[in-house]
Design an enzyme around this catalytic site. Structure first.
Site, PDB file in Angstrom:
ATOM      1  N   GLY A  40       0.881  -0.877  -0.097  1.00  0.00           N
ATOM      2  CA  GLY A  40       0.006  -0.037   0.013  1.00  0.00           C
ATOM      3  C   GLY A  40       0.749   1.242  -0.136  1.00  0.00           C
ATOM      4  N   LYS A 236     -14.170   3.846  14.852  1.00  0.00           N
ATOM      5  CA  LYS A 236     -13.962   5.366  15.193  1.00  0.00           C
ATOM      6  C   LYS A 236     -14.333   6.195  14.069  1.00  0.00           C
ATOM      7  CE  LYS A 236     -10.259   6.301  12.675  1.00  0.00           C
ATOM      8  NZ  LYS A 236     -10.027   7.365  11.712  1.00  0.00           N
TER       9      LYS A 236
HETATM   10  O1  LIG Z   1      -8.542  10.872   7.763  1.00  0.00           O
HETATM   11  P1  LIG Z   1      -9.425   9.746   8.398  1.00  0.00           P
HETATM   12  O2  LIG Z   1     -10.646  10.158   8.704  1.00  0.00           O
HETATM   13  O3  LIG Z   1      -9.221   8.668   7.578  1.00  0.00           O
HETATM   14  O4  LIG Z   1      -8.792   9.433   9.600  1.00  0.00           O
HETATM   15  C1  LIG Z   1      -7.317   9.293   9.930  1.00  0.00           C
HETATM   16  C2  LIG Z   1      -6.655   8.503  10.885  1.00  0.00           C
HETATM   17  O5  LIG Z   1      -7.378   7.158  10.855  1.00  0.00           O
HETATM   18  C3  LIG Z   1      -6.973   9.158  12.190  1.00  0.00           C
HETATM   19  O6  LIG Z   1      -6.141   8.203  13.318  1.00  0.00           O
END
Ligand SMILES: O=P(O)(O)OC[C@H](O)CO
Ligand SMILES: NC(=O)c1ccc[n+]([C@@H]2O[C@H](COP(=O)([O-])OP(=O)(O)OC[C@H]3O[C@@H](n4cnc5c(N)ncnc54)[C@H](O)[C@@H]3O)[C@@H](O)[C@H]2O)c1
Length: 391
Positions: A40, A236
């Site tokens: 990746g 999250k």
């Molecule tokens: O930019 P996002 O929303 O994919 O989040 C980035 C990372 O997972 C934050 O820890």
């Protein structure tokens, strides 16, 4: 063909000449040295390669060279991304302006990139992993160790499948995870952050991964709770979408804090219902509360969800993702759908009002304002009632 690190450091190739990827110089010839490949090369993939590459130069038990598999793309000027990375030492598309380290070698050939690797770092958007795993069956060393930095989940007919489990089962290798409050662009410029390695059983392997990633500006600790760590990183992203809606609706800090709190509780409840082994303490690690905070303040999921709410849900996430992220991928919208499928299948929808509502908004069944509106849109339950009832 991807040049070896030695070739990159010496001369540009003569026109038309191709060079076989070969073992790098003398000290790298030692058979017991560990070879690392990063599968990746997006925003986080590139930063992960940079972190690892600066450590392999210092750690005598590792080969200096770090291979990075690149999903090949042609740039607007007609050049191949992998070739530009090897010429400039920068991922000009996904992490421009940051040198990766001369010992990072971009390789567009997946089979060749993984062939000699003893340690495999998986860091692609989660939706591509099933296909990548299928391509890798029988192509990697039998005793290779893996780690997944991927925040996402697959839902199969049999039920939910963690990405680390997909890797373990399809490839027959052990797989740890690394998650945390890790906005890649901040780590790329060496601003301090923490991360959590989740492992199962073998602590020595976890310590090896900690050693490979750890930096004074990237402090990694390990916990024996692979499912808890991975589910924190995965779930999250759904909470981040809710936080983005709140921002788009200009509802203020208290509302966003409430979303984070309710989201964290749903994350814990969902994780423990799926895996009784998940530990409460994991939610206090970087992968838990810290990732919720950073992702709801500064992540891509939050940003696109904010735009979605500002447009009243009239522009699709696909459209906003393409326009705002320029090739980078959101994980939260598809994860919300995948989590919703698990909840529906198990009869848990009413226990998880935040997760459920996020999917219903993303799929156009509710307006963005439903994130904090209750009974008129959702006759059966509400965020407040649902939270109170469950917790
Ligand atoms: O930019 P996002 O929303 O994919 O989040 C980035 C990372 O997972 C934050 O820890
Ligand atoms: N970016 C961050 O700040 C960050 C931080 C922590 C964790 N993560 C997680 O890391 C994982 C990877 O995210 P990222 O930020 O490195 O990627 P990204 O979203 O920046 O980039 C998308 C990547 O997908 C590749 N791609 C596109 N089509 C593909 C296909 N068909 N097959 C395979 N690859 C394809 C692109 O070449 C590119 O490398 C995600 O699960 C993400 O949640 C990201």
């Amino acid at each position: 063909m991807a040049p070896s690190m030695e070739a990159q450091q010496q001369q540009p190739e003569t026109e038309g000449e191709t060079q076989l990827a070969q073992a790098a110089p003398d000290d790298n010839e030692a058979p017991n040295k560990c070879k690392v490949t990063v599968v990746g090369s997006g925003n986080w993939g590139s930063v992960a390669a940079k972190l690892i590459a600066s450590n392999t130069l210092k750690l005598p038990s590792f080969h200096d060279e770090v291979r990075m598999w690149v999903f090949e793309e042609t740039l607007p000027n007609g050049e191949k991304l992998s070739e530009v990375i090897n010429q400039t030492n920068e991922n000009v598309k996904y992490l421009s302006g940051v040198k990766l380290g001369k010992n990072v070698v971009a390789d567009p050939d997946l089979d060749r990139a993984v062939r000699d690797a003893n340690m495999l770092v998986f860091v692609t958007p989660h939706q591509f992993m099933e296909g990548i795993c299928k391509r890798l069956i029988g192509k990697i060393k039998k005793d290779a160790e893996a780690i997944s930095l991927i925040k996402g989940i697959e839902v199969k007919r049999e039920g939910p499948c963690m990405i680390s489990t997909l890797i373990s089962e399809q490839l027959g290798i052990n797989c740890c995870v690394l998650m945390g409050a890790n906005i890649a662009n901040e780590i790329a410029v060496e601003k301090f952050s923490e991360a959590t390695v989740g492992y199962r059983g073998n602590k020595e392997i976890a310590e090896r991964w900690v050693q490979l990633f750890n930096h004074p500006y990237f402090m990694v600790s390990a916990v024996q709770d692979v499912e808890g760590v991975e589910l924190c990183g995965t779930l999250k992203n759904v909470v981040a979408i809710a936080a983005g809606f709140v921002d788009g609706l200009e509802m203020g800090n208290n509302t966003k804090a409430a979303i984070m709190r309710i989201g964290l509780r749903e994350m814990r409840a969902f994780s423990k219902l799926l895996f009784s082994s998940v530990k409460d303490s994991t939610f206090f690690e970087s992968c838990g509360v810290a990732d919720i905070i950073t992702t709801c303040l500064g992540g891509r999921n939050r940003k696109c969800a904010e735009a979605f709410a500002r447009h009243g849900g009239k522009r699709s996430f696909d459209e906003l993702e393409a326009e705002m992220l320029q090739g980078q991928k959101l994980q939260g919208v598809s994860t919300a759908k995948e989590v919703y499928e698990v909840l529906r299948h198990r009869g848990w929808l009413e226990l998880f009002p935040l997760f459920t509502t996020v999917h219903e908004i993303c799929s156009g069944h509710l307006p963005p304002s439903a994130i904090v509106e209750y009974s008129e849109h959702k006759p059966k339950f509400s965020l407040v009632e649902g939270s109170a009832r469950f917790y």
